[in-house]
Design a protein around this motif. Structure first.
Motif, PDB file in Angstrom:
ATOM      1  N   ILE A   1       5.838  10.824  -9.100  1.00  0.00           N
ATOM      2  CA  ILE A   1       5.682  10.936  -7.117  1.00  0.00           C
ATOM      3  C   ILE A   1       4.320  10.198  -6.781  1.00  0.00           C
ATOM      4  CG2 ILE A   1       5.139  12.750  -5.519  1.00  0.00           C
ATOM      5  CD1 ILE A   1       7.294  14.561  -6.250  1.00  0.00           C
ATOM      6  N   GLU A   2       3.026  11.141  -7.677  1.00  0.00           N
ATOM      7  CA  GLU A   2       1.600  11.018  -7.266  1.00  0.00           C
ATOM      8  C   GLU A   2       1.203   9.616  -7.933  1.00  0.00           C
ATOM      9  OE1 GLU A   2      -0.462  13.554  -9.730  1.00  0.00           O
ATOM     10  OE2 GLU A   2       0.470  15.178  -8.322  1.00  0.00           O
ATOM     11  N   SER A   3       2.426   8.852  -8.967  1.00  0.00           N
ATOM     12  CA  SER A   3       2.069   6.659  -9.285  1.00  0.00           C
ATOM     13  C   SER A   3       3.445   5.934  -8.411  1.00  0.00           C
ATOM     14  CB  SER A   3       2.627   6.808 -11.233  1.00  0.00           C
ATOM     15  OG  SER A   3       3.762   7.442 -10.954  1.00  0.00           O
ATOM     16  N   ASP A   4       3.895   6.720  -8.081  1.00  0.00           N
ATOM     17  CA  ASP A   4       4.561   5.784  -6.864  1.00  0.00           C
ATOM     18  C   ASP A   4       5.648   4.854  -8.012  1.00  0.00           C
ATOM     19  OD1 ASP A   4       6.107   5.891  -4.300  1.00  0.00           O
ATOM     20  OD2 ASP A   4       5.380   3.393  -4.224  1.00  0.00           O
ATOM     21  N   ASN A   5       6.342   5.735  -8.659  1.00  0.00           N
ATOM     22  CA  ASN A   5       7.464   5.541 -10.039  1.00  0.00           C
ATOM     23  C   ASN A   5       8.402   5.286  -9.099  1.00  0.00           C
ATOM     24  OD1 ASN A   5       8.952   4.608 -12.217  1.00  0.00           O
ATOM     25  ND2 ASN A   5       7.582   6.016 -13.263  1.00  0.00           N
ATOM     26  N   PRO A   6       9.172   4.105  -9.072  1.00  0.00           N
ATOM     27  CA  PRO A   6      10.644   3.448  -8.443  1.00  0.00           C
ATOM     28  C   PRO A   6      11.916   4.212  -9.097  1.00  0.00           C
ATOM     29  CG  PRO A   6       9.466   1.706  -9.898  1.00  0.00           C
ATOM     30  CD  PRO A   6       8.213   3.327  -9.739  1.00  0.00           C
TER      31      PRO A   6
ATOM     32  N   HIS B   1       3.369  19.755  -5.227  1.00  0.00           N
ATOM     33  CA  HIS B   1       4.632  19.224  -4.478  1.00  0.00           C
ATOM     34  C   HIS B   1       6.169  19.646  -4.511  1.00  0.00           C
ATOM     35  CE1 HIS B   1       2.695  15.136  -4.643  1.00  0.00           C
ATOM     36  NE2 HIS B   1       1.933  15.457  -5.868  1.00  0.00           N
TER      37      HIS B   1
END
Length: 250
Positions: free
Chosen positions: A47-52, A139
């Protein structure tokens, strides 16, 4: 009633005395909590790295229930060992001398298995959920979020019924090898693979683990259907196990 309680106490004593059954219960606790923590930590990083790679349908509430889906493998092993151990070791004859009424012995074994599974499933399900939320940090969600209490209760019932399903299959097979060879791969990957293949997708949704999993899906409207299907599978397995147990001649 007193004889039934005495038989149940004897089965409880056997359960504590056999190392393999105790190890299976401990593994359920360890695996469930570990996967819960690992899943929460991994999701937080994604979530924090905006990992797809993060699932599009990810929710912190549902993530909190993923750990026990892996931990259930240990409870299935526990259920199988509770019933099959005396067949493979030959001590079933001794048990039948102590409890000649086969129905009473079978009931005692299933009741103790259900009670033990319920006793560990209840706290572990809640703790696993909370561990995931803790690992998710900001989160995470709460224990009283919409749909969570029902899903947690459904998870406890699901785990208990899967343990009893394992008992019935083990009694029908009168061994541990065949039930474990069928149930573990089915629950681990089998039904999941079949559920994404077009030709088998509709059939797979009626498998005990896939149907029962609806009980611990936070936003599922099919929880009741899943419960009915899993109850039917469990009842069928226990009935088949009883028929085989009643006809066992050593």
């Amino acid at each position: 009633m007193s004889e039934t309680l005495a038989a149940a106490r004897a089965e409880f004593t056997k359960m504590r005395a056999v190392r393999a059954t105790s190890v299976a219960l401990l593994l359920f606790v360890a695996v469930s909590v570990f996967i819960a923590a690992l899943g929460g930590w991994s999701a937080k990083g994604a979530i924090e790295s905006d990992n797809p790679g993060l699932r599009s349908d990810f929710t912190p509430e549902q993530a909190g229930l993923d750990g026990i889906l892996y931990g259930q493998l240990a409870l299935i092993v526990f259920g199988v060992l509770m019933m099959s151990g005396e067949y493979t070791s030959g001590t079933m004859r001794v048990s039948l001398l102590a409890v000649p009424r086969r129905g009473r012995l079978y009931l005692a074994k299933t009741a103790v298995t259900a009670a033990a599974a319920l006793a560990v499933a209840l706290p572990v399900t809640v703790v696993s959920y909370l561990v995931t939320q803790l690992a998710l940090g900001p989160h995470g969600s709460t224990l009283d979020a919409d749909g969570v209490p029902r899903a947690l209760a459904g998870g406890v019932v699901y785990l208990t019924l899967m343990s009893l399903l394992a008992v019935g299959v083990a009694a029908a097979a009168r061994s541990a090898v065949l039930p474990l060879a069928v149930l573990l791969p089915l629950v681990l990957v089998g039904s999941q693979i079949l559920s994404v293949i077009g030709a088998t997708k509709e059939v797979a949704r009626w498998f005990p683990d896939r149907a029962g999993a609806q009980m611990l899906t936070v936003d599922s409207g099919d929880a009741l259907t899943g419960l009915v299907v899993l109850l039917a599978w469990t009842a069928a397995a226990l009935t088949a196990g009883w028929v085989r147990h009643r006809s066992w001649d050593g």
